[in-house]
Scaffold this motif. Structure first.
Motif, PDB file in Angstrom:
ATOM      1  N   MET A 138     -11.784  41.959 135.018  1.00 34.27           N
ATOM      2  CA  MET A 138     -12.858  41.608 134.281  1.00 34.27           C
ATOM      3  C   MET A 138     -13.618  41.080 135.070  1.00 34.27           C
ATOM      4  N   ILE A 139     -15.110  41.331 135.033  1.00 31.58           N
ATOM      5  CA  ILE A 139     -16.107  40.644 135.705  1.00 31.58           C
ATOM      6  C   ILE A 139     -16.945  40.300 134.717  1.00 31.58           C
ATOM      7  N   GLU A 140     -17.215  38.864 134.833  1.00 29.93           N
ATOM      8  CA  GLU A 140     -18.374  38.396 133.923  1.00 29.93           C
ATOM      9  C   GLU A 140     -19.032  37.085 134.545  1.00 29.93           C
ATOM     10  N   GLN A 141     -20.184  36.659 133.930  1.00 31.33           N
ATOM     11  CA  GLN A 141     -20.742  35.496 134.435  1.00 31.33           C
ATOM     12  C   GLN A 141     -19.814  34.286 134.488  1.00 31.33           C
ATOM     13  N   ALA A 142     -19.808  33.418 135.500  1.00 33.70           N
ATOM     14  CA  ALA A 142     -18.921  32.448 135.876  1.00 33.70           C
ATOM     15  C   ALA A 142     -19.501  31.347 134.841  1.00 33.70           C
ATOM     16  N   ASN A 143     -18.462  30.481 134.146  1.00 29.20           N
ATOM     17  CA  ASN A 143     -18.744  29.374 133.506  1.00 29.20           C
ATOM     18  C   ASN A 143     -18.674  28.311 134.196  1.00 29.20           C
ATOM     19  N   ARG A 144     -19.136  26.976 133.489  1.00 27.47           N
ATOM     20  CA  ARG A 144     -19.186  25.934 134.239  1.00 27.47           C
ATOM     21  C   ARG A 144     -17.932  25.609 135.012  1.00 27.47           C
ATOM     22  N   GLU A 145     -16.746  25.608 134.437  1.00 28.24           N
ATOM     23  CA  GLU A 145     -15.435  25.411 134.960  1.00 28.24           C
ATOM     24  C   GLU A 145     -15.238  26.040 136.233  1.00 28.24           C
ATOM     25  N   VAL A 181     -17.811  36.439 138.308  1.00 30.57           N
ATOM     26  CA  VAL A 181     -16.378  36.139 138.873  1.00 30.57           C
ATOM     27  C   VAL A 181     -15.608  37.631 138.172  1.00 30.57           C
ATOM     28  N   TYR A 182     -14.628  37.871 139.162  1.00 30.01           N
ATOM     29  CA  TYR A 182     -13.664  38.809 138.915  1.00 30.01           C
ATOM     30  C   TYR A 182     -12.555  37.711 138.339  1.00 30.01           C
ATOM     31  N   LYS A 183     -11.919  38.170 136.988  1.00 33.16           N
ATOM     32  CA  LYS A 183     -10.857  37.337 136.536  1.00 33.16           C
ATOM     33  C   LYS A 183      -9.654  38.216 136.226  1.00 33.16           C
ATOM     34  N   ASP A 184      -8.447  37.740 136.764  1.00 30.70           N
ATOM     35  CA  ASP A 184      -7.151  38.388 136.302  1.00 30.70           C
ATOM     36  C   ASP A 184      -6.264  37.269 135.519  1.00 30.70           C
ATOM     37  N   ARG A 185      -6.395  37.561 134.228  1.00 30.65           N
ATOM     38  CA  ARG A 185      -5.416  36.756 133.334  1.00 30.65           C
ATOM     39  C   ARG A 185      -5.967  35.349 133.211  1.00 30.65           C
ATOM     40  N   ASP A 186      -7.352  35.330 133.205  1.00 31.68           N
ATOM     41  CA  ASP A 186      -8.044  33.953 133.423  1.00 31.68           C
ATOM     42  C   ASP A 186      -8.119  33.093 134.498  1.00 31.68           C
ATOM     43  N   LYS A 187      -7.617  33.904 135.454  1.00 31.09           N
ATOM     44  CA  LYS A 187      -7.755  33.227 136.815  1.00 31.09           C
ATOM     45  C   LYS A 187      -8.709  33.999 137.809  1.00 31.09           C
ATOM     46  N   VAL A 188      -9.561  33.064 138.405  1.00 34.30           N
ATOM     47  CA  VAL A 188     -10.521  33.772 139.254  1.00 34.30           C
ATOM     48  C   VAL A 188     -10.072  34.164 140.549  1.00 34.30           C
ATOM     49  N   GLY A 189     -10.391  35.749 140.666  1.00 32.40           N
ATOM     50  CA  GLY A 189      -9.894  36.189 141.876  1.00 32.40           C
ATOM     51  C   GLY A 189     -10.828  36.538 143.047  1.00 32.40           C
TER      52      GLY A 189
END
Length: 143
Positions: free
Chosen positions: A1-8, A52-60
Motif C-alpha cells: 500500500m502506498i499512501e502519504q506519510a503520517n507524522r510518525e 510511503v510503501y507500507k507492508d502490514r503497517d511497517k514502512v518499507g
C-alpha cells in the motif's frame, strides 16, 4: 500500500535521512544525520512530503515529492527529491511503484513535467531511464 506519510512515519524517515542520502551520494561525499535531516526539513517547509510503501503497517520505503522552479525558464515543475527502499524490501520493484505513485500525484497537482537528480554511478539511474526519464543536464567535475 502506498499512501502519504503520517507524522510518525515522517519522523521515522527523518531518522533515516543520512542513510538514504549517503547511499544516493554513491561515495561522492558523506552527510551527517544532522545535515541530512536539515536538508529534508528545509524542503518539507517548502511543501514537499513523503509517500510511503507500507507492508502490514511497517514502512518499507518512501519517496519525497514536491515542486521546484526551473532556474532558466522559471517554470514550476514537479520534483522527486528522494527515493529509498529499506534493505529488507529491495528486489520487489518498489522503487518503480513509488516513482509511479509520485509522478501520478504530481501530475494530478497540475505539473506537466517531473524531474529528479541522480548521480551517474547510482544504479537507480537505469531504473529511471527505463521508466522514461531522460537526461536533461550534466554536471561535470574537474579535480
Amino acid at each position: 500500500m502506498i499512501e502519504q506519510a503520517n507524522r510518525e512515519e515522517t519522523a521515522y524517515i527523518l531518522s533515516n535521512a543520512a542513510l538514504s542520502a549517503n547511499e544516493g551520494l554513491q561515495g561522492t561525499g558523506v552527510l551527517t544525520q544532522e545535515k541530512a535531516e536539515h536538508m529534508l526539513t528545509a524542503i518539507m517547509e517548502k511543501g514537499a512530503y513523503h509517500l510511503v510503501y507500507k507492508d502490514r503497517d511497517k514502512v518499507g520505503g518512501w519517496i519525497m515529492i514536491g515542486h521546484n522552479t526551473d532556474y532558466f525558464t522559471e517554470k514550476e515543475i514537479g520534483f522527486i527529491y528522494d527515493v529509498y527502499i529499506l534493505p529488507d524490501y529491495r528486489g520487489r520493484g518498489l522503487s518503480k511503484k513509488l516513482v509511479e505513485a509520485g509522478i501520478s500525484e504530481l501530475k494530478e497537482k497540475g505539473y506537466e513535467e517531473v524531474r529528479l537528480n541522480v548521480f551517474d554511478a547510482n544504479f537507480a539511474k537505469g531504473i529511471y531511464e527505463k521508466m522514461g526519464f531522460e537526461p536533461l543536464q550534466t554536471i561535470m567535475v574537474y579535480k
